[in-house]
Design a protein around this motif. Structure first.
Motif, PDB file in Angstrom:
ATOM      1  N   GLU A  17       0.806  -1.213   0.000  1.00 55.51           N
ATOM      2  CA  GLU A  17       0.000   0.000   0.000  1.00 55.51           C
ATOM      3  C   GLU A  17       0.845   1.272   0.000  1.00 55.51           C
ATOM      4  N   THR A  18       2.046   1.196   0.505  1.00 58.93           N
ATOM      5  CA  THR A  18       2.882   2.392   0.574  1.00 58.93           C
ATOM      6  C   THR A  18       4.042   2.357  -0.419  1.00 58.93           C
ATOM      7  N   ALA A  19       4.043   1.381  -1.313  1.00 59.81           N
ATOM      8  CA  ALA A  19       5.157   1.229  -2.248  1.00 59.81           C
ATOM      9  C   ALA A  19       5.227   2.391  -3.229  1.00 59.81           C
ATOM     10  N   ARG A  20       6.436   2.766  -3.543  1.00 62.17           N
ATOM     11  CA  ARG A  20       6.695   3.789  -4.552  1.00 62.17           C
ATOM     12  C   ARG A  20       7.300   3.085  -5.766  1.00 62.17           C
ATOM     13  N   LEU A  21       6.523   3.006  -6.821  1.00 60.89           N
ATOM     14  CA  LEU A  21       6.903   2.207  -7.981  1.00 60.89           C
ATOM     15  C   LEU A  21       6.982   3.062  -9.236  1.00 60.89           C
ATOM     16  N   LEU A  22       8.000   2.799 -10.040  1.00 57.34           N
ATOM     17  CA  LEU A  22       8.123   3.370 -11.376  1.00 57.34           C
ATOM     18  C   LEU A  22       7.942   2.237 -12.367  1.00 57.34           C
ATOM     19  N   ALA A  23       7.185   2.471 -13.425  1.00 52.80           N
ATOM     20  CA  ALA A  23       6.958   1.435 -14.434  1.00 52.80           C
ATOM     21  C   ALA A  23       7.024   2.058 -15.819  1.00 52.80           C
ATOM     22  N   VAL A  36       3.658   5.514  -9.078  1.00 47.83           N
ATOM     23  CA  VAL A  36       2.677   5.501  -7.997  1.00 47.83           C
ATOM     24  C   VAL A  36       3.391   5.657  -6.664  1.00 47.83           C
ATOM     25  N   ALA A  37       2.751   6.381  -5.752  1.00 50.19           N
ATOM     26  CA  ALA A  37       3.256   6.606  -4.402  1.00 50.19           C
ATOM     27  C   ALA A  37       2.035   6.726  -3.494  1.00 50.19           C
ATOM     28  N   ALA A 219       2.304  -7.153  -9.288  1.00 46.46           N
ATOM     29  CA  ALA A 219       3.563  -7.902  -9.229  1.00 46.46           C
ATOM     30  C   ALA A 219       4.323  -7.601  -7.946  1.00 46.46           C
ATOM     31  N   HIS A 220       4.320  -6.338  -7.548  1.00 50.94           N
ATOM     32  CA  HIS A 220       5.006  -5.966  -6.306  1.00 50.94           C
ATOM     33  C   HIS A 220       4.316  -6.600  -5.110  1.00 50.94           C
ATOM     34  N   ALA A 221       2.992  -6.578  -5.095  1.00 48.62           N
ATOM     35  CA  ALA A 221       2.249  -7.165  -3.981  1.00 48.62           C
ATOM     36  C   ALA A 221       2.489  -8.670  -3.890  1.00 48.62           C
ATOM     37  N   ALA A 222       2.726  -9.316  -5.043  1.00 45.70           N
ATOM     38  CA  ALA A 222       2.961 -10.757  -5.073  1.00 45.70           C
ATOM     39  C   ALA A 222       4.416 -11.121  -4.792  1.00 45.70           C
TER      40      ALA A 222
END
Length: 262
Positions: A17-23, A36-37, A219-222
């Motif tokens: 829920e708090t992940a900061r992801l670049l895609a 996302v942040a 993918a990050h959650a998994a």
């Protein structure tokens, strides 16, 4: 003696829920970039193709600036690994690997055909518990990159792994298949794909970057993050190094395809 730096990246913020992801994905003629942040999400769908190698990093920095973030804030980097255009895949993998090595964060390899499948799901059946789709992308030279996917129980299943098909081989595989058909091959080849008339068609993507971002979050959650050294492309053609004559033939085929009526 300086103190060790505090943990950062996934070690510092393990929560989905708090992940900061670049895609990002540069496998097609459109470049998709997303961020996302906890305080929001930002996306960009821009021209890609030959422009992607020069445009990707400026687009990444622009999204970070809009979010008030720095590269060092990222927990993971997701990238489209293919299949797709050779140069585009090299760009995506090289940038993902370079950034992840520098930041010490994991990468999340995502299938580029699955991005099309996710976008098609949102267009056709966003509330349905089950959705099945054949993705067929124009691979030029009278061929398509294709795979089959099923959405069920809130996640994607790969029913047929991405492969390179001639038009005849794809028609044999997908003519009477269940579910929808999505991807650029619909516009490129039309009736030559041999699809049954009743099959639903999703010829254009609506929000590729948004679809990419949903897959990155899943993918990050998994826990699918891997080491930066594994930011590798998925090539489906037998050869990636062509002779001068072969390159000229490929260029001529692409020019002819670009000029053909759509």
């Amino acid at each position: 003696m300086p103190h060790p730096s505090p943990p950062r990246g996934a070690a510092a913020r393990a929560s989905h829920e708090t992940a900061r992801l670049l895609a990002f994905d540069t496998s097609t003629e459109r470049m998709a970039v997303a961020l996302v942040a906890p305080h929001g999400a930002w996306t960009a769908d821009e021209p890609g193709g030959a422009l992607a190698s020069a445009a990707l990093l400026p687009c990444v920095h622009a999204l970070l600036a809009r979010a008030g973030m720095a590269l060092a804030d990222l927990d993971a980097i997701a990238f489209g690994r293919g299949p797709g255009a050779f140069t585009g895949l090299r760009t995506s993998c090289a940038v993902a690997q370079g950034l992840a090595f520098g930041l010490g964060c994991p990468v999340l390899p995502l299938g580029s055909l699955l991005i099309v499948a996710e976008d098609a799901r949102i267009q056709r059946a966003p509330q349905d518990a089950a959705f099945e789709v054949d993705v067929a992308m124009d691979a030029r030279m009278e061929e398509v990159y294709a795979g089959r996917y099923r959405w069920t129980e809130g996640r994607w299943q790969e029913l047929a792994a991405p492969a390179l098909y001639t038009l005849e081989a794809f028609a044999a595989m997908a003519a009477d298949g269940p579910g929808a058909v999505a991807g650029s091959a619909l516009a490129a080849f039309g009736e030559r794909l041999g699809l049954a008339p009743q099959r639903a068609r999703v010829p254009t993507e609506h929000e590729r970057a948004a679809a990419l971002l949903r897959l990155a979050q899943a993918a990050h959650a998994a826990g699918e993050g891997v080491d930066a050294a594994l930011a590798l492309p998925l090539y489906l053609r037998d050869k990636v190094a062509l002779t001068t004559r072969e390159r000229e033939a490929v260029r001529a085929a692409r020019d002819a395809a670009a000029e053909a009526p759509r």
